[in-house]
Design an enzyme around this catalytic site. Structure first.
Site, PDB file in Angstrom:
ATOM      1  CG  ASP A   1      -3.500   3.631   3.030  1.00 56.63           C
ATOM      2  OD1 ASP A   1      -4.694   3.292   3.283  1.00 56.63           O
ATOM      3  OD2 ASP A   1      -2.639   3.573   4.211  1.00 56.63           O
TER       4      ASP A   1
ATOM      5  CD  GLU B   1      -2.645  -0.839   2.555  1.00 61.74           C
ATOM      6  OE1 GLU B   1      -2.744   0.182   3.084  1.00 61.74           O
ATOM      7  OE2 GLU B   1      -3.674  -1.849   2.760  1.00 61.74           O
TER       8      GLU B   1
ATOM      9  CD  GLU C   1      -7.447   3.696   4.277  1.00 63.42           C
ATOM     10  OE1 GLU C   1      -6.568   2.965   4.428  1.00 63.42           O
ATOM     11  OE2 GLU C   1      -7.589   4.810   3.988  1.00 63.42           O
TER      12      GLU C   1
END
Length: 211
Positions: free
Chosen positions: A108, A78, A165
């Protein structure tokens, strides 16, 4: 010590940051090698600069993961979007080498940094992880809903998997599911655990237990 990554990196001198970032992954691989990963993947975070400032980042990562008893296909790299990519040609070569080696790639903190959708015009990762700031209270923010929905549609066309997330509430989770996202991470499901795996609890099962 269990502190945040931000605190850890703040304590490292700028000229040593990339080396520390890369070399610390040997410790992560060693820990993961003690776990029964099976078909699951180990996701590790790296600053983009850590990949193209090191003369042989891919070879170093391969040697470290193999020494820990892992396979390349068990590792997801990531790269965070919160750092400016200053040497994109070199960065793209390293990403290609990572893929040839058998590792998967993800962006990410997508939507929180310098590149955004323009980054997807230059390389297509296997996954993007929508930043927690876009996810927070998305069920009551029309602006965030429009942005995330457009990202989901774009990624569907490009064959990129979307992960949300920072999911902390049932309402956020329900809205994200309604737009087609199927992978999530956040305190709603589990909290991070130092040198271990936290207990995972699905909200639906927890709600049924409360009833």
């Amino acid at each position: 010590t269990g502190g945040s990554p931000g605190e850890m990196f703040a304590a490292i001198a700028a000229e040593d940051r990339y080396r520390f970032d890369l070399e610390s992954k040997a410790f992560a691989f060693a820990l993961a090698g003690q776990l029964p990963l099976g078909k699951h993947q180990l996701a590790i975070n790296l600053l983009p600069g850590s990949l193209y400032h090191h003369p042989d980042a891919v070879g170093w990562l391969m040697d470290s993961l193999l020494a820990a008893g892992l396979r390349p296909d068990q590792v997801l790299i990531e790269v965070t979007e919160t750092e400016v990519i200053t040497c994109f040609d070199q960065f793209r070569k390293v990403l290609k080498a990572l893929r040839v080696a058998g590792m998967k790639l993800a962006i990410d903190d997508f939507g929180a940094g310098y590149s955004g959708l323009s980054l997807l015009t230059r390389f297509q990762p296997d996954k993007i992880k929508v930043d927690a700031e876009l996810v927070r209270d998305i069920h009551i923010s029309g602006t965030k809903q429009a942005i995330v929905a457009s990202v989901v549609r774009c990624c569907e066309d490009l064959g990129i998997t979307v992960v949300a997330e920072g999911v902390e509430t049932l309402e956020e989770w329900c809205w994200l599911q309604s737009v087609g996202i199927r992978l999530f991470q956040g305190f709603l499901f589990s909290r991070p655990c130092l040198n271990g795996i936290g207990e995972i609890c699905w909200p639906v099962a927890r709600q049924a237990m409360d009833l």
